[in-house]
Scaffold this motif. Structure first.
Motif, PDB file in Angstrom:
ATOM      1  N   ILE A   1       0.865  -1.176   0.000  1.00 58.93           N
ATOM      2  CA  ILE A   1       0.000   0.000   0.000  1.00 58.93           C
ATOM      3  C   ILE A   1       0.900   1.223   0.000  1.00 58.93           C
ATOM      4  O   ILE A   1       1.792   1.364   0.844  1.00 58.93           O
ATOM      5  N   ALA A   2       0.661   2.122  -0.950  1.00 57.92           N
ATOM      6  CA  ALA A   2       1.470   3.329  -1.095  1.00 57.92           C
ATOM      7  C   ALA A   2       0.564   4.556  -1.065  1.00 57.92           C
ATOM      8  O   ALA A   2      -0.654   4.448  -1.055  1.00 57.92           O
ATOM      9  N   GLY A   3       1.205   5.733  -1.055  1.00 56.63           N
ATOM     10  CA  GLY A   3       0.439   6.982  -1.023  1.00 56.63           C
ATOM     11  C   GLY A   3       0.450   7.579   0.368  1.00 56.63           C
ATOM     12  O   GLY A   3       1.424   8.195   0.780  1.00 56.63           O
ATOM     13  N   LEU A   4      -0.644   7.397   1.112  1.00 58.64           N
ATOM     14  CA  LEU A   4      -0.753   7.800   2.519  1.00 58.64           C
ATOM     15  C   LEU A   4      -0.248   9.221   2.738  1.00 58.64           C
ATOM     16  O   LEU A   4       0.743   9.459   3.414  1.00 58.64           O
ATOM     17  N   TRP A   5      -0.952  10.204   2.176  1.00 57.92           N
ATOM     18  CA  TRP A   5      -0.570  11.613   2.277  1.00 57.92           C
ATOM     19  C   TRP A   5      -0.680  12.120   3.715  1.00 57.92           C
ATOM     20  O   TRP A   5       0.143  12.927   4.150  1.00 57.92           O
ATOM     21  N   SER A   6      -1.660  11.652   4.436  1.00 59.80           N
ATOM     22  CA  SER A   6      -1.887  12.122   5.803  1.00 59.80           C
ATOM     23  C   SER A   6      -1.199  11.212   6.813  1.00 59.80           C
ATOM     24  O   SER A   6      -1.354   9.991   6.783  1.00 59.80           O
ATOM     25  N   SER A   7      -0.450  11.823   7.743  1.00 56.36           N
ATOM     26  CA  SER A   7       0.209  11.038   8.799  1.00 56.36           C
ATOM     27  C   SER A   7      -0.802  10.367   9.709  1.00 56.36           C
ATOM     28  O   SER A   7      -0.576   9.249  10.181  1.00 56.36           O
TER      29      SER A   7
ATOM     30  N   VAL B   1       4.714   5.719   2.622  1.00 55.69           N
ATOM     31  CA  VAL B   1       3.908   6.862   3.027  1.00 55.69           C
ATOM     32  C   VAL B   1       4.522   8.174   2.555  1.00 55.69           C
ATOM     33  O   VAL B   1       5.723   8.285   2.331  1.00 55.69           O
ATOM     34  N   THR B   2       3.648   9.193   2.445  1.00 55.41           N
ATOM     35  CA  THR B   2       4.080  10.532   2.080  1.00 55.41           C
ATOM     36  C   THR B   2       3.911  11.497   3.248  1.00 55.41           C
ATOM     37  O   THR B   2       4.319  12.645   3.172  1.00 55.41           O
ATOM     38  N   GLY B   3       3.313  11.046   4.343  1.00 55.41           N
ATOM     39  CA  GLY B   3       3.103  11.882   5.519  1.00 55.41           C
ATOM     40  C   GLY B   3       4.400  12.207   6.246  1.00 55.41           C
ATOM     41  O   GLY B   3       5.386  11.482   6.145  1.00 55.41           O
TER      42      GLY B   3
END
Length: 414
Positions: A114-120, A139-141
């Protein structure tokens, strides 16, 4: 006339029947094995298509699809012809919705990562699920907690760590002449983690902290907090926030006639142009914002821009990080020779940190790996290296100011 079959004939008949049955079983298994060998590998992309991060999710999802298309068309996929398939889900920038979407990706779509995850906040809520299943989480958070604890080598951040940002904001404000500063911060892991580093660095430089005020997201009004912070007339106010809250606060500051310089994160103040559109050029005028930005002059970023059709002179911050996430997953699968998350997750550090030939796009990396060469991936979002705990090193921060209804870059800050 009836025929009598002796014991020998019975044994032979049973042998023939067993052979036929076994051959049939083998013939039915063979296509299944072949089908599995060519089945697409699904990557879950959990991004905010709505909510506070809704300005960013569509671009991130598109970048993931474009990366997969590039790998599938130019490199034939991974692992001898297996194509990458992107499955997009909306986190709604909400932990509860994010967990529900993650469960569907894991249980129904059977994703391998699972990739992406803009929000921490969403990343922290989803992390226990992926750790339990042994699935990599990219993650991007910014929240420090995302990469803390025993993550079993499964959690990797494609963004600067939040505590590192706080020091950068303090240096920027002090460099601009601020000698007094206040902090008005939204209660969210991505932003609260920046407070102590900002305060410590600003004081270290010789500045004075006037006040630190926390507020909750989604309040009907921020007048009381704005009055408390801005009425004391600090030279600068550090305002880490999401887009909706910064928009509401900026309007309140403008209406009240306060003049302290505002410093915020670009993910709020330049949400793909949404902030200026939300508040208008007059309200946005003079607001400073900072963001970890991609290396725009690199071959990696130019390749990303070409394949995602990113407009020239545009810094696509989160989409370029998303491109890197899909790229690193593909390279790790090829390096390990497996689509099993328990196996390929162990190669993520290897394909980024090397040592090996530096590659600036996933297709070149896949070709090098197939030729038996070790690689070191240099990304479109950053020319980074990983720490063993999954944080990124060597990210650059861009400084911006809003003037005349547009964002203007003022250079880089380390």
């Amino acid at each position: 006339m009836s025929r009598i079959i002796g014991p020998g004939r019975r044994l032979l008949s049973r042998f023939v029947l067993a052979s036929i049955t076994g051959a049939a079983a083998i013939s039915s298994i063979a296509p299944a094995v072949a089908q599995e060998a060519l089945a697409p590998i699904r990557i879950g992309v959990l991004v905010p298509l709505s909510g506070a991060g809704g300005a960013y999710g569509p671009g991130m999802a598109d970048a993931a699809k474009r990366a997969a298309e590039f790998i599938n068309s130019e490199a034939g996929g991974v692992l001898n012809g297996r194509k990458l398939e992107i499955v997009v889900a909306d986190s709604e920038t909400n932990p509860t919705a994010g967990v529900a979407a993650a469960r569907k990706l894991l249980d129904v779509s059977k994703v391998s990562a699972i990739a992406g995850l803009w929000s921490s906040s969403v990343a922290l809520a989803v992390k226990p699920l992926t750790l339990e299943r042994g699935i990599p989480l990219l993650v991007t958070g910014t929240g420090d907690e995302v990469t803390q604890g025993d993550n079993k080598g499964l959690v990797w951040r494609f963004q600067a760590r939040g505590s590192d940002w706080g020091r950068v904001f303090a240096r920027a404000a002090y460099h601009d002449g601020a000698r007094t500063a206040s902090v008005m911060v939204q209660q969210a892991p991505a932003w609260t983690i920046m407070v102590d580093p900002f305060v410590t660095e600003f004081r270290k430089l010789g500045g004075k902290i006037v006040d630190v005020v926390y507020y909750n997201p989604g309040q009907s009004s921020y007048r009381a907090e704005v009055e408390k912070v801005f009425a004391k007339e600090p030279d600068a106010v550090f305002l880490p926030s999401y887009l909706p809250e910064l928009s509401a606060i900026a309007r309140e500051v403008f209406r009240s006639g306060f003049t302290s310089k505002i410093y915020s994160n670009s993910s709020a103040a330049d949400a793909e142009g949404a902030f200026i559109k939300n508040v208008g050029a007059e309200v946005a005028e003079g607001i400073n914002h900072i963001q970890s930005i991609p290396p725009a002059e690199s071959t990696a970023y130019k390749t990303f821009s070409q394949h995602t059709k990113t407009p020239e002179n545009t810094l696509a911050i989160f989409p370029s990080n998303m491109w890197d996430e899909v790229s690193v997953l593909a390279l790790a699968m090829e390096k390990s020779g497996s689509a099993d998350p328990a196996v390929f997750s162990k190669s993520i550090l290897d394909v980024v940190n090397g040592p090996g030939t530096v590659v600036e796009n996933p297709v070149d990396g896949l070709k090098a790996l197939r030729a038996g060469k070790p690689i070191s991936y240099s990304g479109a979002g950053a020319q980074f290296k990983f720490t063993p705990t999954g944080d990124q090193l060597h990210r650059s921060y861009g400084r911006f100011i809003i003037k005349d209804g547009a964002n203007h870059q003022q250079g880089l800050i380390e």
